[in-house]
Write an enzyme that holds these catalytic residues in place. Structure first.
Site, mmCIF file in Angstrom:
data_model
loop_
_atom_site.group_PDB
_atom_site.id
_atom_site.type_symbol
_atom_site.label_atom_id
_atom_site.label_comp_id
_atom_site.label_asym_id
_atom_site.label_seq_id
_atom_site.Cartn_x
_atom_site.Cartn_y
_atom_site.Cartn_z
ATOM 1 N N ASP A 9 -5.185 2.261 16.143
ATOM 2 C CA ASP A 9 -6.474 2.659 16.720
ATOM 3 C C ASP A 9 -6.699 1.799 17.971
ATOM 4 O O ASP A 9 -5.798 1.072 18.419
ATOM 5 C CB ASP A 9 -7.612 2.561 15.687
ATOM 6 N N CYS A 66 -4.430 -1.725 13.140
ATOM 7 C CA CYS A 66 -5.835 -1.626 13.545
ATOM 8 C C CYS A 66 -6.315 -3.058 13.798
ATOM 9 O O CYS A 66 -5.490 -3.950 14.037
ATOM 10 C CB CYS A 66 -6.679 -0.859 12.533
ATOM 11 N N GLY A 67 -7.612 -3.289 13.741
ATOM 12 C CA GLY A 67 -8.094 -4.649 14.004
ATOM 13 C C GLY A 67 -7.642 -5.616 12.920
ATOM 14 O O GLY A 67 -7.171 -6.718 13.204
ATOM 15 N N THR A 68 -7.771 -5.179 11.671
ATOM 16 C CA THR A 68 -7.426 -6.050 10.543
ATOM 17 C C THR A 68 -6.203 -5.580 9.761
ATOM 18 O O THR A 68 -5.635 -6.354 8.999
ATOM 19 C CB THR A 68 -8.593 -6.080 9.534
ATOM 20 N N GLY A 69 -5.874 -4.305 9.860
ATOM 21 C CA GLY A 69 -4.830 -3.704 9.015
ATOM 22 C C GLY A 69 -5.401 -3.139 7.729
ATOM 23 O O GLY A 69 -4.737 -2.359 7.027
ATOM 24 N N GLY A 71 -8.291 -1.132 7.079
ATOM 25 C CA GLY A 71 -8.677 0.279 7.069
ATOM 26 C C GLY A 71 -7.471 1.199 7.095
ATOM 27 O O GLY A 71 -7.424 2.216 6.381
ATOM 28 N N HIS A 99 9.444 -6.169 -3.664
ATOM 29 C CA HIS A 99 8.837 -5.859 -4.963
ATOM 30 C C HIS A 99 8.102 -4.528 -4.996
ATOM 31 O O HIS A 99 8.010 -3.906 -6.051
ATOM 32 C CB HIS A 99 7.851 -6.967 -5.365
ATOM 33 N N ASN A 100 7.541 -4.113 -3.871
ATOM 34 C CA ASN A 100 6.684 -2.916 -3.877
ATOM 35 C C ASN A 100 7.334 -1.699 -3.225
ATOM 36 O O ASN A 100 6.738 -0.616 -3.235
ATOM 37 C CB ASN A 100 5.350 -3.211 -3.168
ATOM 38 N N ARG A 110 -6.016 -8.182 15.492
ATOM 39 C CA ARG A 110 -6.970 -9.284 15.628
ATOM 40 C C ARG A 110 -6.653 -10.435 14.683
ATOM 41 O O ARG A 110 -7.357 -11.438 14.666
ATOM 42 C CB ARG A 110 -8.397 -8.772 15.344
ATOM 43 N N ARG A 133 13.180 -4.472 -12.637
ATOM 44 C CA ARG A 133 11.847 -4.398 -13.260
ATOM 45 C C ARG A 133 10.795 -3.890 -12.280
ATOM 46 O O ARG A 133 9.769 -3.327 -12.675
ATOM 47 C CB ARG A 133 11.450 -5.750 -13.841
ATOM 48 N N HIS A 134 11.050 -4.062 -10.989
ATOM 49 C CA HIS A 134 10.073 -3.606 -9.991
ATOM 50 C C HIS A 134 10.071 -2.089 -9.850
ATOM 51 O O HIS A 134 9.060 -1.504 -9.479
ATOM 52 C CB HIS A 134 10.357 -4.278 -8.647
ATOM 53 N N ARG A 137 7.602 -0.562 -12.174
ATOM 54 C CA ARG A 137 6.219 -0.789 -11.732
ATOM 55 C C ARG A 137 5.863 0.142 -10.574
ATOM 56 O O ARG A 137 4.755 0.686 -10.526
ATOM 57 C CB ARG A 137 6.054 -2.259 -11.327
HETATM 58 C C1 RB5 Z 1 -12.409 -1.184 14.560
HETATM 59 O O1 RB5 Z 1 -13.468 -1.900 15.098
HETATM 60 C C2 RB5 Z 1 -11.994 -1.797 13.239
HETATM 61 O O2 RB5 Z 1 -12.974 -1.575 12.277
HETATM 62 C C3 RB5 Z 1 -10.658 -1.227 12.795
HETATM 63 O O3 RB5 Z 1 -9.699 -1.427 13.765
HETATM 64 C C4 RB5 Z 1 -10.062 -1.822 11.523
HETATM 65 O O4 RB5 Z 1 -10.010 -3.204 11.581
HETATM 66 C C5 RB5 Z 1 -10.599 -1.308 10.255
HETATM 67 O O5 RB5 Z 1 -10.159 -1.675 9.158
#
Ligand code: RB5
Length: 148
Positions: A9, A66-69, A71, A99-100, A110, A133-134, A137
């Site tokens: 995004d 995304c910003g955090t990964g 979402g 494992h996954n 970010r 074993r994985h 799961r």
């Molecule tokens: C966008 O501002 C932010 O919410 C999106 O990139 C993401 O971090 C959501 O999880």
């Protein structure tokens, strides 16, 4: 050649080309599914595009930024066949594969810088699913798709 579908995004787009190049240098074919500018967009739209491409192309991988990964991973995991893992470093990337058997890599622009991203891609590409074993799961995770 293994294919990698990549999406981001507006909060992940600036690092996307750098990540693309890391996979290309390792010999992967990378398909960029957008976004391409910093104009604000909704991350579920890109998670859906990439996750559906991965689900339809057996043995491919996805990368979502995304910003955090967070979402991106939540949204991608709604698509059948997807095991999206939000990772932060070499260790979490390695374990997501070992494992996954994760097939979509998610992280936040970010949160991690270029050096950490290099180590994430290295761990992701060089670690094989351990099975054993994985496997049982992971099969249980996939069976949850039938309960919804
Ligand atoms: C966008 O501002 C932010 O919410 C999106 O990139 C993401 O971090 C959501 O999880």
């Amino acid at each position: 050649m293994k294919k990698v579908y990549i999406g981001a995004d507006h909060a992940g787009v600036l690092i996307k080309d750098f990540v693309k190049q890391l996979f290309e240098k390792r010999g992967f074919e990378v398909e960029d599914m957008g976004t391409h500018t910093t104009e604000r967009v909704d991350y579920p739209d890109y998670a859906k595009k990439v996750a559906k491409a991965v689900a339809a192309d057996k043995d491919s991988w996805g990368v979502l930024i995304c910003g955090t990964g967070i979402g991106m991973s939540i949204a991608a995991n709604k698509i059948k066949g997807i095991r999206a893992a939000e990772v932060h470093d070499y260790y979490t990337a390695k374990m997501a594969r070992a494992h996954n058997d994760a097939n979509v890599l998610c992280f936040g622009e970010r949160v991690v810088g270029e050096g950490v991203i290099e180590s994430i891609v290295e761990a992701w590409c060089e670690t094989h699913f351990e099975g054993g074993r994985h496997l049982n799961r992971v099969k249980k995770i996939m069976a949850l798709e039938e309960e919804c």
